[in-house]
Design a protein around this motif. Structure first.
Motif, PDB file in Angstrom:
ATOM      1  N   UNK A 178       0.850  -1.201   0.000  1.00  0.00           N
ATOM      2  CA  UNK A 178       0.000   0.000   0.000  1.00  0.00           C
ATOM      3  C   UNK A 178       0.880   1.244   0.000  1.00  0.00           C
ATOM      4  N   UNK A 179       0.256   2.365  -0.288  1.00  0.00           N
ATOM      5  CA  UNK A 179       1.016   3.609  -0.349  1.00  0.00           C
ATOM      6  C   UNK A 179       0.147   4.744   0.200  1.00  0.00           C
ATOM      7  N   UNK A 180       0.775   5.678   0.904  1.00  0.00           N
ATOM      8  CA  UNK A 180       0.067   6.864   1.389  1.00  0.00           C
ATOM      9  C   UNK A 180       0.298   7.989   0.384  1.00  0.00           C
ATOM     10  N   UNK A 181      -0.775   8.584  -0.084  1.00  0.00           N
ATOM     11  CA  UNK A 181      -0.678   9.618  -1.119  1.00  0.00           C
ATOM     12  C   UNK A 181      -1.150  10.951  -0.573  1.00  0.00           C
ATOM     13  N   UNK A 182      -0.264  11.953  -0.603  1.00  0.00           N
ATOM     14  CA  UNK A 182      -0.690  13.319  -0.287  1.00  0.00           C
ATOM     15  C   UNK A 182      -1.137  13.954  -1.593  1.00  0.00           C
ATOM     16  N   UNK A 183      -2.385  14.389  -1.617  1.00  0.00           N
ATOM     17  CA  UNK A 183      -2.937  14.917  -2.858  1.00  0.00           C
ATOM     18  C   UNK A 183      -2.853  16.440  -2.851  1.00  0.00           C
ATOM     19  N   UNK A 184      -2.345  17.020  -3.935  1.00  0.00           N
ATOM     20  CA  UNK A 184      -2.209  18.482  -4.026  1.00  0.00           C
ATOM     21  C   UNK A 184      -2.869  18.988  -5.298  1.00  0.00           C
TER      22      UNK A 184
END
Ligand SMILES: [Zn+2]
Length: 256
Positions: A178-184
């Protein structure tokens, strides 16, 4: 009296983190600001500023948003120098920031010097702990911009965090499940997100000693590195050599 809440804290290790920057297309132009007066060389004029306007209505712009590699956007922004370079960059990557005043995204706020100050701000953010960023703003920006910049920093660190699992996505995230994605959705948020991820990862930065470069590089060893790349190291050694030659008055009879 309000009950004091002690939240449960879990330490999550080994989750790769990334930043996804979805640029909202907008048109940038440099034009005189109709509501601002400045005295330049004894004459009152409307100073030139960067304006953004939306080519498409917001809902459609969302559908047309373009994905960029956020670390690349950061490196590119930090390397810009001229008005035209800033303009071309913004026309490609979209909205700079998303702070609204009276329901409207603030525009016509910045000139090229202000973008240079933003570069300096991001370099300070790379260098310092996020806990001290607010204290840096006054040292970098003009007094008239300090409040707005503080607000932008405050708004731009409220990230949307997505967790993605491999089963639902076909992409590889190294070997992780899994991956944590910071969305901008704007440039400032995207750049700050990359800086947060780098700080969480414990990355340390140095800055190129060439005065007209100042690009960040990651410090990976105790080796005393001074320049961001071979080109800068070479250019500086040429400059030192020429300075020595000039100081020597050309006595060595070097060919021109
Ligand atoms: Zn350099």
């Amino acid at each position: 009296m309000a009950q004091k809440i002690t939240p449960k804290v879990e330490t999550i290790v080994g989750i790769p983190a990334t930043v996804e920057y979805l640029g909202m297309p907008c048109k940038w132009e440099i034009k005189p600001h109709p509501n601002v007066w400045e005295v330049q060389a004894g004459v009152r004029v409307h100073p030139e500023r960067f304006f953004e306007s939306h080519r498409f209505p917001p809902a459609e712009a969302l559908a047309r948003s373009v994905q960029f590699e956020a670390w690349q956007v950061r490196d590119e922004f930090l390397s810009l120098k001229t008005d035209q370079e800033f303009l071309d960059f913004l026309n490609r990557v979209g909205r700079f920031m998303s702070v609204k005043v009276g329901g409207w995204v603030v525009t016509g706020q910045w000139d090229a010097d202000d973008f240079t100050r933003w570069q300096q701000m991001f370099r300070e953010c790379l260098r310092r702990s996020p806990a001290s960023w607010d204290h840096v703003v006054e040292g970098v920006f003009n007094p008239k911009s300090v409040r707005l910049v503080r607000r932008i920093l405050w708004v731009s660190r409220r990230f949307t965090l997505l967790f993605r699992w491999k089963n639902t996505q076909q992409r590889e995230w190294r070997s992780a499940q899994n991956v944590a994605v910071l969305e901008a959705r704007d440039v400032v948020t995207a750049i700050l997100a990359t800086i947060y991820v780098d700080h969480l990862h414990g990355t340390k930065f140095g800055f190129c000693h060439r005065d007209d470069c100042r690009m960040p590089y990651t410090i990976e060893s105790k080796h005393n590195r001074k320049y961001c790349c071979q080109y800068c190291a070479h250019l500086e050694s040429l400059r030192r050599m020429r300075a020595r030659q000039r100081a020597g008055g050309g006595k060595k009879g070097l060919a021109r």
